[in-house]
Write an enzyme that holds these catalytic residues in place. Structure first.
Site, PDB file in Angstrom:
ATOM      1  N   GLU A 122       0.908  -1.038  -0.312  1.00  0.00           N
ATOM      2  CA  GLU A 122       0.051   0.000  -0.466  1.00  0.00           C
ATOM      3  C   GLU A 122       0.957   1.149   0.484  1.00  0.00           C
ATOM      4  OE1 GLU A 122      -2.467  -0.269   3.505  1.00  0.00           O
ATOM      5  OE2 GLU A 122      -3.106  -1.810   3.072  1.00  0.00           O
ATOM      6  N   LYS A 124       2.054   4.767   1.885  1.00  0.00           N
ATOM      7  CA  LYS A 124       2.149   5.383   3.171  1.00  0.00           C
ATOM      8  C   LYS A 124       1.886   6.387   3.399  1.00  0.00           C
ATOM      9  CE  LYS A 124       4.393   4.921   7.314  1.00  0.00           C
ATOM     10  NZ  LYS A 124       4.069   6.412   7.671  1.00  0.00           N
ATOM     11  N   ASP A 126       0.617  10.501   4.383  1.00  0.00           N
ATOM     12  CA  ASP A 126       1.030  11.126   4.465  1.00  0.00           C
ATOM     13  C   ASP A 126      -0.194  12.002   5.606  1.00  0.00           C
ATOM     14  OD1 ASP A 126       2.383  12.192   6.291  1.00  0.00           O
ATOM     15  OD2 ASP A 126       4.242  13.548   4.862  1.00  0.00           O
ATOM     16  N   TYR A 233      -7.381   1.054   5.395  1.00  0.00           N
ATOM     17  CA  TYR A 233      -6.055   0.160   5.063  1.00  0.00           C
ATOM     18  C   TYR A 233      -5.654  -0.750   5.843  1.00  0.00           C
ATOM     19  CZ  TYR A 233      -3.949   3.920   8.220  1.00  0.00           C
ATOM     20  OH  TYR A 233      -3.520   4.880   8.577  1.00  0.00           O
ATOM     21  N   LYS A 342      10.274   3.757   3.919  1.00  0.00           N
ATOM     22  CA  LYS A 342      10.351   5.166   4.018  1.00  0.00           C
ATOM     23  C   LYS A 342      11.238   6.018   2.621  1.00  0.00           C
ATOM     24  CE  LYS A 342       8.488   6.919   7.280  1.00  0.00           C
ATOM     25  NZ  LYS A 342       9.178   7.353   8.849  1.00  0.00           N
ATOM     26  N   CYS A 436      19.989  47.900  -6.165  1.00  0.00           N
ATOM     27  CA  CYS A 436      19.571  47.144  -7.116  1.00  0.00           C
ATOM     28  C   CYS A 436      21.541  46.647  -6.840  1.00  0.00           C
ATOM     29  CB  CYS A 436      19.991  47.279  -8.308  1.00  0.00           C
ATOM     30  SG  CYS A 436      20.706  45.123  -9.381  1.00  0.00           S
ATOM     31  N   CYS A 439      23.488  47.274 -10.208  1.00  0.00           N
ATOM     32  CA  CYS A 439      23.780  47.697 -10.873  1.00  0.00           C
ATOM     33  C   CYS A 439      23.715  49.835 -10.164  1.00  0.00           C
ATOM     34  CB  CYS A 439      22.725  47.699 -12.641  1.00  0.00           C
ATOM     35  SG  CYS A 439      21.205  48.523 -11.984  1.00  0.00           S
ATOM     36  N   CYS A 454      14.684  45.838  -9.871  1.00  0.00           N
ATOM     37  CA  CYS A 454      15.620  46.798  -9.913  1.00  0.00           C
ATOM     38  C   CYS A 454      14.992  48.173 -11.109  1.00  0.00           C
ATOM     39  CB  CYS A 454      16.225  45.892 -10.337  1.00  0.00           C
ATOM     40  SG  CYS A 454      17.511  46.668 -11.651  1.00  0.00           S
ATOM     41  N   CYS A 460      20.772  47.723 -16.279  1.00  0.00           N
ATOM     42  CA  CYS A 460      21.525  47.044 -15.068  1.00  0.00           C
ATOM     43  C   CYS A 460      22.233  45.175 -15.797  1.00  0.00           C
ATOM     44  CB  CYS A 460      20.304  46.254 -13.944  1.00  0.00           C
ATOM     45  SG  CYS A 460      20.367  44.817 -13.431  1.00  0.00           S
TER      46      CYS A 460
HETATM   47  S1  IVH Z   1      -1.076   0.252   8.521  1.00  0.00           S
HETATM   48  C1  IVH Z   1      -1.309  -2.005  12.239  1.00  0.00           C
HETATM   49  N1  IVH Z   1      -1.315   1.359   6.389  1.00  0.00           N
HETATM   50  O1  IVH Z   1       1.258   5.345   9.444  1.00  0.00           O
HETATM   51  C2  IVH Z   1      -0.775  -1.511  11.745  1.00  0.00           C
HETATM   52  N2  IVH Z   1      -0.997   2.782   8.030  1.00  0.00           N
HETATM   53  O2  IVH Z   1       3.907   4.490  11.249  1.00  0.00           O
HETATM   54  C3  IVH Z   1      -1.339   0.164  11.480  1.00  0.00           C
HETATM   55  N3  IVH Z   1       0.215   4.941   7.918  1.00  0.00           N
HETATM   56  O3  IVH Z   1      -0.424   5.320  12.369  1.00  0.00           O
HETATM   57  C4  IVH Z   1      -1.394   0.896   9.894  1.00  0.00           C
HETATM   58  N4  IVH Z   1      -0.380   4.690   4.995  1.00  0.00           N
HETATM   59  O4  IVH Z   1      -0.865   7.333   9.972  1.00  0.00           O
HETATM   60  C5  IVH Z   1      -0.872   1.904   8.009  1.00  0.00           C
HETATM   61  N5  IVH Z   1      -1.552   2.027   4.329  1.00  0.00           N
HETATM   62  C6  IVH Z   1      -1.664   2.253   5.553  1.00  0.00           C
HETATM   63  C7  IVH Z   1      -0.705   3.827   5.748  1.00  0.00           C
HETATM   64  C8  IVH Z   1      -0.525   3.890   7.759  1.00  0.00           C
HETATM   65  C9  IVH Z   1      -0.589   5.440   6.213  1.00  0.00           C
HETATM   66  C10 IVH Z   1       0.092   5.520   8.286  1.00  0.00           C
HETATM   67  C11 IVH Z   1      -0.633   5.354   9.686  1.00  0.00           C
HETATM   68  C12 IVH Z   1      -0.019   4.992  10.892  1.00  0.00           C
HETATM   69  C13 IVH Z   1       1.524   5.103  10.910  1.00  0.00           C
HETATM   70  C14 IVH Z   1       2.108   4.015  11.558  1.00  0.00           C
END
Ligand code: IVH
Length: 695
Positions: A122, A124, A126, A233, A342, A436, A439, A454, A460
């Site tokens: 999946e 991650k 933000d 998720y 990451k 400036c 110049c 300027c 210039c």
């Molecule tokens: S799973 C048991 N899936 O990352 C696992 N977390 O560092 C529970 N997050 O608190 C989290 N995308 O805020 C999971 N596809 C994803 C995610 C995800 C973002 C965040 C979430 C979590 C944090 C953990």
């Protein structure tokens, strides 16, 4: 190994600093340092505590995630704790994760000797983690993660998010806790910040903070105005499913007696959630086998990252089979069956050593931060833009500060803001110079404008250099070899005053310049020779008239046919050119009212520059159709493709809208492709374009 006494002192200092950042981050949604720096502090503390276990205390930041909830929101005890994820940063971490998983599963007989584990991958996201509690299909409660055990009750706010169903579809279990991320798309975030600024209200540093700030509003009516999104998720408590009974497991591995839970994999569970009407990130979720599969996913997403509609800070790998997850279990607060891989941090902190100003082609003054070199977004950065005076004020950035620097994708590095906690003294505010630096002409900032300029014009040297560089550029006269270093020397010697002087350069004098050999001097003279017959549009563009881009220059050239007609045109005549409005018309007219600009054109003519009539639009099959080009095509450059499209009567634009007829997407196409998909615009590859052009 550090002495115990020293270690104890450092541990105390680190805890204090981390606690402060926690409060800023978790309670006020205002991070004072980038995540990578926070991770570094936590890493140092964890290492010290591992080395000196007797220093570990229950209240150490390593022992819990985040800070206490705000008093104003009710608190919610999570029935199943909300967990965190273990982090990986490089290929080795992923290989080690896959090996651990494989070994454990083989030991438990869940994987054959030569078999690789199956994962669900999946993004991650933000944003911020949220749990939604549905009872008999009805949304009854929503809470933030808080410290993992206790979160804040944000039900009233969550109910305003359109992506989140208030009632589930179809037969629902008695209790279902859905977990996922609340986030804001980048485009929504930009728009929100513009609105906030226009109303003199707080602007947010990034989409995550905007999402968190919006959800932590005490007034749900405010939240309702904010463009929040949600993706599910994971899940927590699941109880009392309608008839039929396989067993599933919650996040902590506790067995849940389920009745008709349809799937025994993570992917299957998400499918089930999607079936109940919950948003699942089907566009990117992906099954993979073994470490190789995981790394391939990581690389693909890394390449697409900058074009995604929202920010991600990595990808997440989850062992797909729920039975295998249960066998793997947990360490501390993170499951052993998952890993967050990451991406390199796009933000870092460093020292702001000074602020200088740069003069652009049109005289625009840009303040530039001189930084202590810092590695961010994959490169070492020493300069970053501060945009303009108002931005510096708004962000309260001062020389001497420790600042957050951001470099995302190929975007120019920028200073996000100061780390106020680390401001060592009451440093003075930045003041825009009144003269400036190049110049000495006055710097002026017209009432109501953000950009100071300027007033020296082509007097210039900085503006002259930029103007010449622009004129020599690929889209203008395309004089290969006439670059920045050379222009700097020739302008500084007083040899180049205007564009027309370029056409008096000879190989002999060029060869005498620094870093120029005889051969490169001859090549440059040949390039200058070729540039004596530019198309009229290119010549007009090369003159560097404000507001006149490449396309406008070509349109104007086509309309008037020769340079004299353009020089004589008044605003009304210019307004007759399709797509030319009052700003452009006024700018062109004013430019040619200036005697010195007309002189440059006449000198160019005297020195043998003969603009060629622009190819007229053919009434081709693409008449009136707008194209947007994005990414790299296998054989054609964008310029080539543009020429063919124009020749067939089409138009080429830089941004996708509902009016776009086709988006031509090549390799590594980014946000424009995403936008095209969102708007349902027809997408072509190079072959598709060629077919359309009858080639
Ligand atoms: S799973 C048991 N899936 O990352 C696992 N977390 O560092 C529970 N997050 O608190 C989290 N995308 O805020 C999971 N596809 C994803 C995610 C995800 C973002 C965040 C979430 C979590 C944090 C953990």
């Amino acid at each position: 190994m550090a002495g115990r006494e020293q270690a104890a002192q450092r541990v105390a200092a680190l805890r204090h600093e981390i606690e402060q950042h926690n409060v800023r981050y978790y309670v006020y949604d205002e991070p004072s340092i980038p995540d990578a720096e926070y991770d570094r502090l936590m890493g140092e503390l964890t290492a010290l505590e591992t080395e000196h276990p007797e220093l570990v205390t229950p209240d150490s930041p390593t022992q819990r995630v985040g800070a206490a909830p705000l008093a104003e929101f009710g608190s919610v005890q999570h029935a199943v704790p909300m967990l965190s994820l273990g982090n990986g940063f490089d290929d080795e971490d992923v290989l080690a994760f896959d090996k651990r998983v494989g070994d454990t599963l083989r030991g438990a007989g869940l994987l054959g000797p030569a078999e690789a584990a199956r994962y669900f991958c999946e993004l991650k996201l933000d944003g911020l983690a949220i749990t939604l509690r549905y009872e008999d299909g009805e949304l009854v409660q929503a809470a933030t993660r808080g410290d993992g055990q206790t979160g804040e009750d944000v039900t009233a706010n969550i109910r305003t998010i359109k992506a989140i169903p208030l009632r589930l579809k179809g037969p629902a279990p008695e209790v279902l806790e859905v977990r996922g991320e609340v986030l804001m798309n980048r485009s929504d975030f930009e728009r929100l910040n513009q609105k906030q600024a226009a109303r003199d209200e707080k602007v947010f540093v990034n989409p995550r903070n905007a999402a968190a700030g919006s959800l932590r509003q005490l007034d749900p009516r405010v939240t309702a105005q904010r463009p929040l999104r949600f993706f599910a998720y994971s899940w927590g408590e699941v109880r009392g499913l309608p008839a039929g009974t396989p067993v599933v497991f919650d996040e902590t591995g506790g067995a849940v007696r389920a009745s008709s839970l349809p799937r025994d994999t993570h992917g299957g569970m998400l499918q089930w959630l999607a079936g109940l009407g919950l948003p699942v990130n089907v566009r990117f979720n992906h099954e993979a086998i073994g470490a190789e599969g995981l790394l391939a996913f990581y690389r693909r997403i890394g390449a697409e990252r900058s074009g995604l509609p929202y920010d991600i800070d990595g990808v997440v790998y989850k062992v797909d089979a729920l039975a295998a997850q249960r066998v793997l279990g947990f360490v501390a607060r993170a499951p052993r069956w998952a890993l967050a891989h990451k991406f390199p941090a796009e933000e870092a902190v460093t020292d702001l050593l000074g602020i200088e100003v740069q003069v652009g082609r049109t005289g625009a003054i840009t303040p530039v931060a001189r930084l202590k070199p810092v590695f961010v977004g994959g490169v070492t950065v020493t300069n970053a833009t501060l945009h303009n005076e108002d931005e510096i004020r708004r962000k309260d950035v001062r020389v001497g500060d420790v600042v957050v620097v951001r470099r995302a994708g190929d975007v120019i590095p920028e200073v996000v803001g100061p780390v106020l906690e680390r401001r060592a003294a009451d440093f003075p505010l930045f003041v825009m110079p009144t003269e400036c630096p190049v110049c000495g002409s006055a710097i002026e900032r017209p009432e109501g404008e953000t950009i100071a300029r300027c007033t020296g014009g082509l007097f210039c040297p900085a503006q002259r250099k930029q103007t010449l560089l622009h004129a020599a550029g690929r889209k203008a006269l395309d004089i290969e070899g006439l670059g920045e270093k050379l222009i700097d020397q020739l302008v500084d010697q007083g040899r180049l005053k205007t564009l027309a002087d370029v056409f008096t350069l000879d190989a002999f004098e060029l060869a005498a310049l620094e870093r120029m050999g005889k051969k490169s001097a001859e090549n440059l003279v040949a390039a200058i020779e070729q540039a004596r017959r530019p198309s009229l549009g290119r010549l007009l563009f090369a003159l560097g008239i404000r507001h006149v881009g490449e396309t406008t220059a070509r349109d104007v050239a086509r309309h008037f046919g020769n340079i004299e007609a353009i020089m004589q045109a008044d605003e009304a005549a210019l307004l007759e050119v399709p797509d030319v409005g009052p700003v452009v018309a006024g700018s062109i007219h004013r430019f040619f009212l200036e005697a010195h600009n007309r002189d440059v054109v006449h000198q160019l003519q005297q020195r043998g520059v003969q603009p060629q009539a622009e190819a007229q639009t053919q009434d081709g099959n693409l008449t009136g159709k707008t194209f947007v080009l994005t990414g790299t095509m296998p054989t054609w450059s964008r310029d080539e493709a543009t020429r063919y499209i124009l020749a067939a009567g089409g138009k080429v634009s830089g941004s996708v809208s509902k009016k776009t007829a086709y988006v031509v997407a090549g390799e590594e196409a980014g946000s424009k492709l995403v936008k095209a998909q969102e708007l349902g615009v027809t997408i072509l590859d190079e072959d598709g374009l060629k077919a359309l052009l009858g080639q």
